[in-house]
Design an enzyme around this catalytic site. Sequence first.
Site, short mmCIF file in Angstrom:
data_model
loop_
_atom_site.label_atom_id
_atom_site.label_comp_id
_atom_site.label_asym_id
_atom_site.label_seq_id
_atom_site.Cartn_x
_atom_site.Cartn_y
_atom_site.Cartn_z
N LYS A 11 27.23 63.18 51.09
CA LYS A 11 28.19 64.25 50.82
C LYS A 11 27.49 65.51 50.29
O LYS A 11 26.33 65.47 49.87
CB LYS A 11 29.23 63.75 49.82
CG LYS A 11 30.09 62.57 50.36
CD LYS A 11 31.18 62.20 49.35
CE LYS A 11 32.05 61.08 49.88
NZ LYS A 11 33.20 60.81 48.97
N TYR A 51 39.61 62.39 56.58
CA TYR A 51 40.25 61.76 55.42
C TYR A 51 41.79 61.76 55.55
O TYR A 51 42.47 61.68 54.52
CB TYR A 51 39.82 62.46 54.15
CG TYR A 51 38.49 61.96 53.60
CD1 TYR A 51 38.29 60.61 53.29
CD2 TYR A 51 37.43 62.83 53.36
CE1 TYR A 51 37.09 60.15 52.77
CE2 TYR A 51 36.22 62.37 52.84
CZ TYR A 51 36.06 61.02 52.55
OH TYR A 51 34.87 60.56 52.03
N ASN A 114 31.00 61.82 44.64
CA ASN A 114 30.36 60.52 44.49
C ASN A 114 29.30 60.25 45.56
O ASN A 114 29.02 59.11 45.90
CB ASN A 114 31.40 59.40 44.39
CG ASN A 114 32.27 59.33 45.62
OD1 ASN A 114 32.08 60.08 46.57
ND2 ASN A 114 33.22 58.41 45.62
N HIS A 117 29.73 58.34 51.51
CA HIS A 117 30.87 57.62 52.08
C HIS A 117 30.37 56.46 52.92
O HIS A 117 29.34 56.59 53.59
CB HIS A 117 31.68 58.56 52.99
CG HIS A 117 32.61 57.83 53.93
ND1 HIS A 117 33.87 57.44 53.56
CD2 HIS A 117 32.42 57.35 55.20
CE1 HIS A 117 34.43 56.78 54.57
NE2 HIS A 117 33.58 56.71 55.58
N GLU A 128 35.30 56.20 62.97
CA GLU A 128 34.51 57.23 62.28
C GLU A 128 33.21 57.54 63.04
O GLU A 128 32.83 58.71 63.17
CB GLU A 128 34.22 56.77 60.85
CG GLU A 128 35.48 56.75 59.98
CD GLU A 128 35.30 56.13 58.62
OE1 GLU A 128 36.31 56.01 57.89
OE2 GLU A 128 34.18 55.74 58.25
N1 UDP Z 1 38.56 60.29 45.45
C1 UDP Z 1 38.86 61.14 44.41
N2 UDP Z 1 39.68 60.70 43.40
C2 UDP Z 1 40.21 59.45 43.40
C3 UDP Z 1 39.91 58.58 44.46
C4 UDP Z 1 39.08 59.03 45.48
O1 UDP Z 1 38.39 62.28 44.40
O2 UDP Z 1 40.94 59.11 42.45
C5 UDP Z 1 37.68 60.75 46.54
C6 UDP Z 1 36.26 60.18 46.43
O3 UDP Z 1 35.34 61.17 46.84
C7 UDP Z 1 36.31 59.01 47.39
C8 UDP Z 1 37.21 59.57 48.49
O4 UDP Z 1 38.18 60.33 47.79
O5 UDP Z 1 35.01 58.65 47.84
C9 UDP Z 1 37.90 58.53 49.35
O6 UDP Z 1 38.58 57.63 48.51
P1 UDP Z 1 38.50 56.06 48.76
O7 UDP Z 1 39.52 55.42 47.88
O8 UDP Z 1 38.58 55.78 50.23
O9 UDP Z 1 37.06 55.68 48.17
P2 UDP Z 1 35.71 55.20 48.91
O10 UDP Z 1 36.11 54.43 50.14
O11 UDP Z 1 34.93 56.45 49.25
O12 UDP Z 1 35.01 54.36 47.91
MG MG Z 2 37.42 54.82 51.66
#
Ligand code: UDP
Ligand code: MG
Length: 140
Positions: A11, A51, A114, A117, A128
């Site tokens: 990212k 997303y 974070n 992805h 994807e």
């Molecule tokens: N995210 C966020 N706040 C939250 C949950 C998710 O900003 O409370 C963002 C974070 O960057 C995350 C992305 O949205 O990686 C997608 O969320 P997901 O629950 O799919 O998490 P991931 O699969 O990336 O672990």
């Molecule tokens: Mg996810």
Amino acid sequence: MAIEHTFSILKPDATRRNLTGAINALIEKAGLRIVAQKRVKMTREQAETFYAVHKARPFFGELVESMIAGPVVVQVLEGENAIKTYRDVLGATDPSKAESGTIRKEHALSVGENSAHGSDAVDTAKIEIGQWFAGNEIVG
Ligand code: UDP
Ligand code: MG
């Protein structure tokens, strides 16, 4: 165990801090092979489509902004059980809950920023990968 492909994004918070190589080292140390990789700047439309599953969530706007804030590195990773293996290498979405040695524990700044992805299932990995790579760009 099956050889799988999964989709990864390094990212903007990671590319901004010049962490492509450090994160790739963790990926390769876990036995995953980077079989496609390119650096791109996502458009707003691409980030919203990518997303779309999170469209109704309160963090959606911020998430899209963070994904278009700078370049990303999109990747296809290959390996045994690659989808779960990479999720394990990533660590928990919230870096404060991630295990030590994971990408997010070692490098992430916050839940939003974070660092990387990874696809969460076989069907989403396929979708994807198809959004970002043509078949002849994936070389195992
Ligand atoms: N995210 C966020 N706040 C939250 C949950 C998710 O900003 O409370 C963002 C974070 O960057 C995350 C992305 O949205 O990686 C997608 O969320 P997901 O629950 O799919 O998490 P991931 O699969 O990336 O672990
Ligand atoms: Mg996810």
